[in-house]
Motif scaffolding. Structure first.
Motif, short mmCIF file in Angstrom:
data_model
loop_
_atom_site.label_atom_id
_atom_site.label_comp_id
_atom_site.label_asym_id
_atom_site.label_seq_id
_atom_site.Cartn_x
_atom_site.Cartn_y
_atom_site.Cartn_z
N GLU A 29 0.85 -1.21 0.00
CA GLU A 29 0.00 0.00 0.00
C GLU A 29 0.88 1.25 0.00
O GLU A 29 1.92 1.27 0.65
CB GLU A 29 -0.89 0.12 1.25
CG GLU A 29 -1.78 -1.03 1.56
CD GLU A 29 -1.19 -1.84 2.70
OE1 GLU A 29 -1.52 -1.58 3.84
OE2 GLU A 29 -0.38 -2.75 2.40
N THR A 30 0.41 2.27 -0.69
CA THR A 30 1.19 3.52 -0.82
C THR A 30 1.60 4.10 0.52
O THR A 30 2.73 4.53 0.70
CB THR A 30 0.35 4.61 -1.55
OG1 THR A 30 -0.88 4.04 -1.95
CG2 THR A 30 1.08 5.25 -2.66
N MET A 31 0.67 4.11 1.49
CA MET A 31 0.95 4.76 2.77
C MET A 31 2.07 4.05 3.53
O MET A 31 2.78 4.67 4.31
CB MET A 31 -0.31 4.74 3.65
CG MET A 31 -1.44 5.57 3.13
SD MET A 31 -1.19 7.29 3.54
CE MET A 31 -1.59 7.29 5.27
N LEU A 32 2.19 2.74 3.32
CA LEU A 32 3.14 1.96 4.15
C LEU A 32 4.31 1.42 3.35
O LEU A 32 5.00 0.51 3.80
CB LEU A 32 2.40 0.80 4.82
CG LEU A 32 1.35 1.17 5.86
CD1 LEU A 32 0.61 -0.07 6.35
CD2 LEU A 32 2.00 1.90 7.04
N TYR A 33 4.53 1.97 2.15
CA TYR A 33 5.55 1.42 1.25
C TYR A 33 6.93 1.33 1.91
O TYR A 33 7.77 0.52 1.53
CB TYR A 33 5.66 2.29 -0.02
CG TYR A 33 6.38 3.59 0.26
CD1 TYR A 33 7.73 3.71 -0.01
CD2 TYR A 33 5.72 4.67 0.86
CE1 TYR A 33 8.41 4.89 0.30
CE2 TYR A 33 6.38 5.83 1.17
CZ TYR A 33 7.73 5.93 0.90
OH TYR A 33 8.40 7.07 1.23
N ASN A 34 7.18 2.18 2.93
CA ASN A 34 8.51 2.20 3.56
C ASN A 34 8.58 1.32 4.83
O ASN A 34 9.56 1.37 5.56
CB ASN A 34 8.94 3.63 3.90
CG ASN A 34 8.07 4.26 4.96
OD1 ASN A 34 6.92 3.87 5.12
ND2 ASN A 34 8.61 5.20 5.70
N SER A 35 7.53 0.53 5.06
CA SER A 35 7.55 -0.37 6.23
C SER A 35 7.58 -1.81 5.75
O SER A 35 6.98 -2.16 4.72
CB SER A 35 6.29 -0.17 7.08
OG SER A 35 6.31 1.12 7.64
N SER A 36 8.28 -2.65 6.52
CA SER A 36 8.39 -4.06 6.17
C SER A 36 7.17 -4.83 6.68
O SER A 36 6.63 -4.50 7.74
CB SER A 36 9.67 -4.63 6.80
OG SER A 36 9.67 -6.03 6.70
N GLN A 37 6.77 -5.85 5.91
CA GLN A 37 5.67 -6.71 6.40
C GLN A 37 6.17 -7.68 7.46
O GLN A 37 5.38 -8.29 8.16
CB GLN A 37 5.09 -7.51 5.24
CG GLN A 37 4.42 -6.67 4.19
CD GLN A 37 3.87 -7.54 3.07
OE1 GLN A 37 3.01 -8.39 3.28
NE2 GLN A 37 4.40 -7.36 1.87
N VAL A 38 7.50 -7.83 7.56
CA VAL A 38 8.05 -8.79 8.51
C VAL A 38 8.01 -8.17 9.91
O VAL A 38 8.57 -7.09 10.13
CB VAL A 38 9.51 -9.15 8.15
CG1 VAL A 38 10.05 -10.19 9.11
CG2 VAL A 38 9.61 -9.61 6.70
N ASP A 39 7.32 -8.86 10.83
CA ASP A 39 7.26 -8.38 12.21
C ASP A 39 8.45 -8.99 12.96
O ASP A 39 8.46 -10.18 13.24
CB ASP A 39 5.93 -8.82 12.83
CG ASP A 39 5.81 -8.42 14.30
OD1 ASP A 39 6.77 -7.81 14.82
OD2 ASP A 39 4.77 -8.71 14.90
N LEU A 40 9.43 -8.18 13.26
CA LEU A 40 10.65 -8.71 13.89
C LEU A 40 10.38 -9.33 15.26
O LEU A 40 11.17 -10.11 15.76
CB LEU A 40 11.72 -7.61 14.02
CG LEU A 40 12.83 -7.69 12.97
CD1 LEU A 40 12.29 -7.53 11.58
CD2 LEU A 40 13.89 -6.64 13.23
#
Ligand code: AKG
Length: 414
Positions: free
Chosen positions: A351-362
């Protein structure tokens, strides 16, 4: 209402019947005229009509205009808000705050001015700041600005919490392989050659020892005294990628209460995150200095943000476009960094809003869903009080506070 949006503003008197704060806070006629013209061009005729009445001393119209502007600010994503509406909101805050102050409701007046500073545009920023000064000055004569005792009993500073317990919560593999290099009193030349130009992170030790913040911010009574009555935006919940996460506007006093209360930390983790608090509270701005490193590359400061919260706050894996110096003023944080070159393996959100966040939850990695993540190399560190971490642009970073923590980030662009 003036359809051309402006002419009637130019020879306007201060709000009628308000010889006090409302008159002092009333924005200059030229600015309001320019604003009315822009809002008229956006089709905001009803708003301009109400603003005009507010300027004439109509309190209900001021509130109605503030409501209309607020709706515009919340009609869609923040980045798509028409800038004139942010200025419009600021104008209504000035009128509304003036009316409340003249009624003697100084806390409400201050809150409204803070909302104007947080969400308003730049056109009336100085007017809002002056308004805050006026209201704070008046509050000194009353009960405001004093030690409200919220932080009584912790005179020695912030309770450190149980650090070893928190260390157990770090993502698997933390602090076992490559640590970020540490440099004591790093010269500008070495910073440029070894880190800035190469795009390498580094922990700088001994570069902010002269900041008054290093001692002053440990004293919660000091923080409460200089900022307790101010309204600030906070994030509530595990982190901004979780479903139950929300944002709230609360007083800094209320925030301090939540930060030091073990109960509310467990139930409602409250994080004052990525907020330009130092644009709002001058005393806190005076306690820090922009490090010279931030002018490397002929750059300009983009923002100076506060990150203040209890032990256990998490900023999930993400990257930013700017150079960043993250200065640790109080407490400790764990930081893990992955280079920009392996972005694809970090599964950025689509999604555009979250493009700079990883889907991997560390904090709970799902290797079946994200198999390319396995075995990726990273560097990490514990950032201690008085240290500063250089994060080059686009480097992915995950940050977890190990104690109650107050950090300041300096973002600059070249
Ligand atoms: O300190 C944090 O929680 C996050 C800091 C961060 O992401 C930043 O400075 O860009």
């Amino acid at each position: 209402m003036d359809e051309q949006g402006g002419a009637t503003w130019m020879n306007r008197e201060p709000p009628r019947g308000s010889a006090g704060v409302a008159a002092a806070l009333s924005p200059a006629a030229e600015k309001t005229a320019a604003l009315a013209e822009k809002i008229t061009a956006e089709g905001g005729f009803a708003f301009v009509g109400s603003l005009e009445k507010a300027a004439g001393g109509d309190r209900a119209a001021a509130e109605a205009a503030r409501e209309m502007a607020w709706e515009q600010l919340h009609a869609g994503p923040w980045h798509s808000v028409v800038p004139a509406w942010r200025d419009a909101y600021a104008a209504t805050c000035l009128y509304a705050a003036g009316f409340h102050a003249d009624d003697g409701d100084l806390p409400e007046a201050l809150k409204i001015l803070d909302l104007g500073l947080i969400m308003g545009g730049l056109l009336l920023r100085e007017d809002l700041e002056r308004g805050v000064e006026i209201v704070l000055e008046r509050s000194k004569g009353g009960s405001g600005g004093e030690d409200r005792g919220v932080c009584a009993g912790i005179l020695g500073g912030i309770d450190r919490g149980n650090e070893s317990e928190v260390l157990r919560d770090l993502p698997p593999g933390s602090l076992t392989s490559n640590m970020v290099g540490r440099q004591f009193s790093l010269s500008m030349e070495r910073f440029i050659c070894d880190y800035f130009q190469r795009g390498c992170p580094v922990v700088m030790v001994g570069s902010i020892d002269h900041w008054p913040a290093l001692t002053k911010w440990k004293d919660l009574r000091y923080l409460e005294q200089v900022a307790g009555d101010r309204t600030v935006p906070v994030e509530v919940g595990k982190n901004y990628l979780c479903d139950e996460w929300k944002q709230e506007l609360i007083t800094f006093s209320e925030f301090l209460k939540r930060t030091i209360s073990p109960e509310s930390c467990k139930t409602d983790m409250t994080y004052l995150a990525q907020h330009p608090l130092f644009d709002q509270v001058q005393e806190l701005r005076n306690d820090i200095m922009v490090p010279d490193y931030c002018f490397t590359g002929g750059g300009e400061i983009q923002s100076i943000n506060a990150w203040f919260g209890p032990a256990g706050t998490v900023t999930p894996l993400h990257h930013d476009p700017h150079h960043n110096l993250l200065a640790q003023v109080v407490g400790k944080k764990y930081v893990r960094l992955y280079p920009a070159s392996i972005s694809a393996e970090l599964y950025p959100h689509t999604e555009t809003m979250l493009y700079n966040s990883s889907q991997v939850d560390l904090d709970s990695v799902d290797l079946e869903k994200f198999p390319k993540f396995e075995g990726l190399e990273f560097v990490d560190c514990i950032l201690a009080e008085g240290e500063m971490l250089y994060i080059p642009p686009l480097w992915w970073h995950y940050v977890r506070s190990l104690t109650p923590s107050f950090s300041v980030s300096f973002w600059w662009a070249t």
